[in-house]
Design a protein around this motif. Sequence first.
Motif, mmCIF file in Angstrom:
data_model
loop_
_atom_site.group_PDB
_atom_site.id
_atom_site.type_symbol
_atom_site.label_atom_id
_atom_site.label_comp_id
_atom_site.label_asym_id
_atom_site.label_seq_id
_atom_site.Cartn_x
_atom_site.Cartn_y
_atom_site.Cartn_z
ATOM 1 N N PRO A 162 -2.239 -3.005 -9.349
ATOM 2 C CA PRO A 162 -1.026 -2.295 -9.748
ATOM 3 C C PRO A 162 0.086 -3.335 -9.874
ATOM 4 O O PRO A 162 0.017 -4.391 -9.234
ATOM 5 N N ILE A 163 1.080 -3.056 -10.682
ATOM 6 C CA ILE A 163 2.233 -3.961 -10.657
ATOM 7 C C ILE A 163 3.155 -3.399 -9.576
ATOM 8 O O ILE A 163 3.452 -2.208 -9.539
ATOM 9 N N TYR A 164 3.560 -4.264 -8.674
ATOM 10 C CA TYR A 164 4.233 -3.808 -7.453
ATOM 11 C C TYR A 164 5.736 -3.607 -7.666
ATOM 12 O O TYR A 164 6.370 -4.370 -8.398
ATOM 13 N N TYR A 180 -3.726 -7.031 0.096
ATOM 14 C CA TYR A 180 -5.110 -6.535 0.148
ATOM 15 C C TYR A 180 -5.661 -6.316 -1.266
ATOM 16 O O TYR A 180 -6.731 -6.812 -1.619
ATOM 17 N N THR A 181 -4.901 -5.558 -2.069
ATOM 18 C CA THR A 181 -5.351 -5.290 -3.442
ATOM 19 C C THR A 181 -5.458 -6.598 -4.222
ATOM 20 O O THR A 181 -6.425 -6.832 -4.951
ATOM 21 N N THR A 182 -4.443 -7.444 -4.072
ATOM 22 C CA THR A 182 -4.366 -8.647 -4.898
ATOM 23 C C THR A 182 -5.479 -9.631 -4.544
ATOM 24 O O THR A 182 -6.096 -10.223 -5.433
ATOM 25 N N LEU A 203 4.747 -7.208 -11.594
ATOM 26 C CA LEU A 203 5.817 -6.459 -10.944
ATOM 27 C C LEU A 203 6.332 -5.331 -11.818
ATOM 28 O O LEU A 203 6.478 -5.474 -13.035
ATOM 29 N N ASP A 204 6.633 -4.239 -11.130
ATOM 30 C CA ASP A 204 7.176 -3.037 -11.759
ATOM 31 C C ASP A 204 8.666 -3.070 -11.425
ATOM 32 O O ASP A 204 9.057 -2.798 -10.287
ATOM 33 N N GLU A 205 9.476 -3.445 -12.394
ATOM 34 C CA GLU A 205 10.849 -3.826 -12.053
ATOM 35 C C GLU A 205 11.900 -2.771 -12.394
ATOM 36 O O GLU A 205 13.080 -2.968 -12.121
ATOM 37 N N TRP A 254 -6.539 2.747 2.283
ATOM 38 C CA TRP A 254 -5.320 2.169 2.846
ATOM 39 C C TRP A 254 -5.608 1.342 4.086
ATOM 40 O O TRP A 254 -6.520 1.661 4.869
ATOM 41 N N LEU A 255 -4.795 0.347 4.308
ATOM 42 C CA LEU A 255 -4.764 -0.327 5.603
ATOM 43 C C LEU A 255 -3.891 0.560 6.489
ATOM 44 O O LEU A 255 -2.778 0.941 6.092
ATOM 45 N N LEU A 256 -4.417 0.893 7.651
ATOM 46 C CA LEU A 256 -3.728 1.865 8.503
ATOM 47 C C LEU A 256 -3.034 1.189 9.683
ATOM 48 O O LEU A 256 -3.549 0.213 10.229
ATOM 49 N N LYS A 303 -0.885 5.289 6.783
ATOM 50 C CA LYS A 303 -0.772 4.200 5.803
ATOM 51 C C LYS A 303 0.313 3.227 6.253
ATOM 52 O O LYS A 303 1.427 3.654 6.578
ATOM 53 N N MET A 304 -0.031 1.970 6.316
ATOM 54 C CA MET A 304 0.989 0.977 6.652
ATOM 55 C C MET A 304 1.966 0.901 5.482
ATOM 56 O O MET A 304 1.562 0.721 4.334
ATOM 57 N N SER A 305 3.236 1.108 5.754
ATOM 58 C CA SER A 305 4.188 1.085 4.643
ATOM 59 C C SER A 305 5.560 0.673 5.133
ATOM 60 O O SER A 305 5.865 0.778 6.319
HETATM 61 N N1 MSP Z 1 4.698 0.292 -9.093
HETATM 62 C C1 MSP Z 1 3.690 1.201 -8.734
HETATM 63 C C2 MSP Z 1 2.398 0.867 -9.440
HETATM 64 C C3 MSP Z 1 2.481 0.823 -10.926
HETATM 65 S S1 MSP Z 1 0.996 0.307 -11.642
HETATM 66 C C4 MSP Z 1 1.197 0.577 -13.241
HETATM 67 C C5 MSP Z 1 3.479 1.172 -7.228
HETATM 68 N N2 MSP Z 1 3.881 0.071 -6.614
HETATM 69 S S2 MSP Z 1 3.824 -0.212 -5.035
HETATM 70 O O1 MSP Z 1 4.586 -1.394 -4.804
HETATM 71 O O2 MSP Z 1 4.223 0.949 -4.315
HETATM 72 O O3 MSP Z 1 2.381 -0.628 -4.736
HETATM 73 C C6 MSP Z 1 1.389 0.289 -4.553
HETATM 74 C C7 MSP Z 1 0.083 -0.422 -4.282
HETATM 75 O O4 MSP Z 1 0.196 -1.335 -3.180
HETATM 76 C C8 MSP Z 1 -0.970 0.547 -3.809
HETATM 77 O O5 MSP Z 1 -1.575 1.282 -4.785
HETATM 78 C C9 MSP Z 1 -1.901 -0.429 -3.186
HETATM 79 O O6 MSP Z 1 -2.533 -1.147 -4.217
HETATM 80 C C10 MSP Z 1 -0.977 -1.337 -2.423
HETATM 81 N N3 MSP Z 1 -0.695 -0.836 -1.081
HETATM 82 C C11 MSP Z 1 0.526 -0.580 -0.537
HETATM 83 N N4 MSP Z 1 0.375 -0.197 0.768
HETATM 84 C C12 MSP Z 1 -0.922 -0.194 1.082
HETATM 85 C C13 MSP Z 1 -1.644 -0.018 2.271
HETATM 86 N N5 MSP Z 1 -1.097 0.289 3.430
HETATM 87 N N6 MSP Z 1 -2.977 -0.225 2.212
HETATM 88 C C14 MSP Z 1 -3.607 -0.636 1.061
HETATM 89 N N7 MSP Z 1 -2.947 -0.801 -0.057
HETATM 90 C C15 MSP Z 1 -1.638 -0.466 -0.149
HETATM 91 O O7 MSP Z 1 2.954 2.127 -6.709
#
Ligand code: MSP
Length: 534
Positions: A9-11, A23-25, A48-50, A309-311, A317-319
Amino acid sequence: MDRFYITTPIYYVNDKPHLGSAYTTVNADVLHRYHRWFGFESLFLTGLDEHGQKVQKAALDRGLEPQQHCDQMAEHFKQVWQQLNIDCDIFFRTTHPEHKQAVQQCLQQLYDKGDIFESTYEGWYCVADETFHTEKELVNGLSPSGRKVEKIVEKNYFFKMSAYQQKLIDFYTANFEAVQPAHRRNEVLGFLKQPLQDLCISRPKSRLQWGIELPFDSDYVTYVWFDALLNYATAIDLQSTLPSQTPKQKASAEDNKNSQFVRGRFQDWWPVAHHLVGKDILMTHAIYWPCMLMALGIPPARVVFAHGWLLNKQNEKMSKSKGDVMRPEFLSSLIGVDALRYYLVKAVVLGSDSPISTDLVLSTVNTDLANTLGNLLSRVTKLVHKYFDGQMPAPQKSPVSSEEVQLQAHALQLPSVVRENILKLKPHLAVGEIIKTLELTNPFLENQAPWKLAKTDLPAAGHVLATVLEVLRIAGLLLQPVMPQKSAELLCRLSVTDLSFEAARKWGQIPTSSQILQGPALFPRVQLPDTDVS
Ligand code: MSP
């Protein structure tokens, strides 16, 4: 040549990268490196999703212009990915002028075709998720992700997603692997049993300025997901295939040469895309995105793979919003970059949720890397120095034991097993098999006891050591995509120069008498620092 196009995903740039995005990357990077090594032409995109509300707010909170904020965050992401040895071909940013222009072309095309229409939206909106919700979707008055929602009534533009529902069902029925793992495919098909709503793809500028302006109504910007999803296609030159591109636009795209775009290759790289995403964004990728593509006359991506998800310690979900994110920089400074990459690929089943803590990471890394792999290398190189002057001993013509026959057969099968699992997008199993082989090699060394054999039959002792060194060579080669630096060090100690996949499939590739080097522990055991700063 077979092609493989892998994307993360672009973050969002409202936060620095955390262990979830790492993790994803890392997993995408590992899949990319394996495919390239197997001989595929492989392309890896992250980025990146800007745009959107979250980013606008993050910039405002820092007292910066959104673009300035994005530029700073982009540098930060690049730095962290570099530290983690992420070898992406494309680091995509949605604020690039060419992407913006391409998104506008797509919007215009769909508007002209009647697939985007104007209507009044009345319903619930969640700012944090940047998503509209129907009354039915709310859970105890909150969005499905548990966040606050507000009621809004406004004129907006909608994408006729409902028109593509049947086509999408047909696509998923015919393409069994298009959503993975299988239980996620069922989830998507289950969702498609309900009538699909049209998608609101505009935001009035009165509420959000930081976005791509609608080409047919300058009072609006487009919904951030409509902009973001298109990145996977604009990055590989979707724009060159769009009918609405004027000669002037073509010329400006040519002038605008930037490494984030792969020129003129859309037909080559589409639809072989594999989108690796978190399960939280499965629906945007498996419903919105293919409908958008079909409306544009383009087939959906080959695979959307939703990982878990990494918990955190509470099994959630770790966030960032929970304030408990682990930073990849912290873990890599504790255990090393390659050990972190190893953990993220091997210890977490791709597709399932997994708890994570510093203790768990340390325990896996100490067991698999310090004990199993590192110790084996130290012991065998030490014995080669003690009995063979640091030179690769000569293997004997016939095997010394049945245990050895089994081990050799196992090691020789390993490359195919790894390849098969990687092609099935099961990197945890691929890497697990490599470690299992090394786990068999330690007792082999113990049982054969070359230090005892050396007293009575030196060539037999040499043969045992040569067998272990060969297994280590094969394992080292197979681990290159996961741990590029440590594998290089290991292979260098064994004087291995042919690093190819083909070499991993052959036995007896370390020439007799070549230098076997001793060195410091490849993976020193790691202790928890006094204060756990996870
Ligand atoms: N910008 C959107 C994605 C657009 S893609 C066209 C977005 N970005 S995000 O920054 O919120 O990133 C989401 C992604 O980060 C998740 O889908 C996952 O790939 C990764 N993760 C974020 N937190 C995570 C965990 N705790 N565990 C695993 N992956 C997670 O959504």
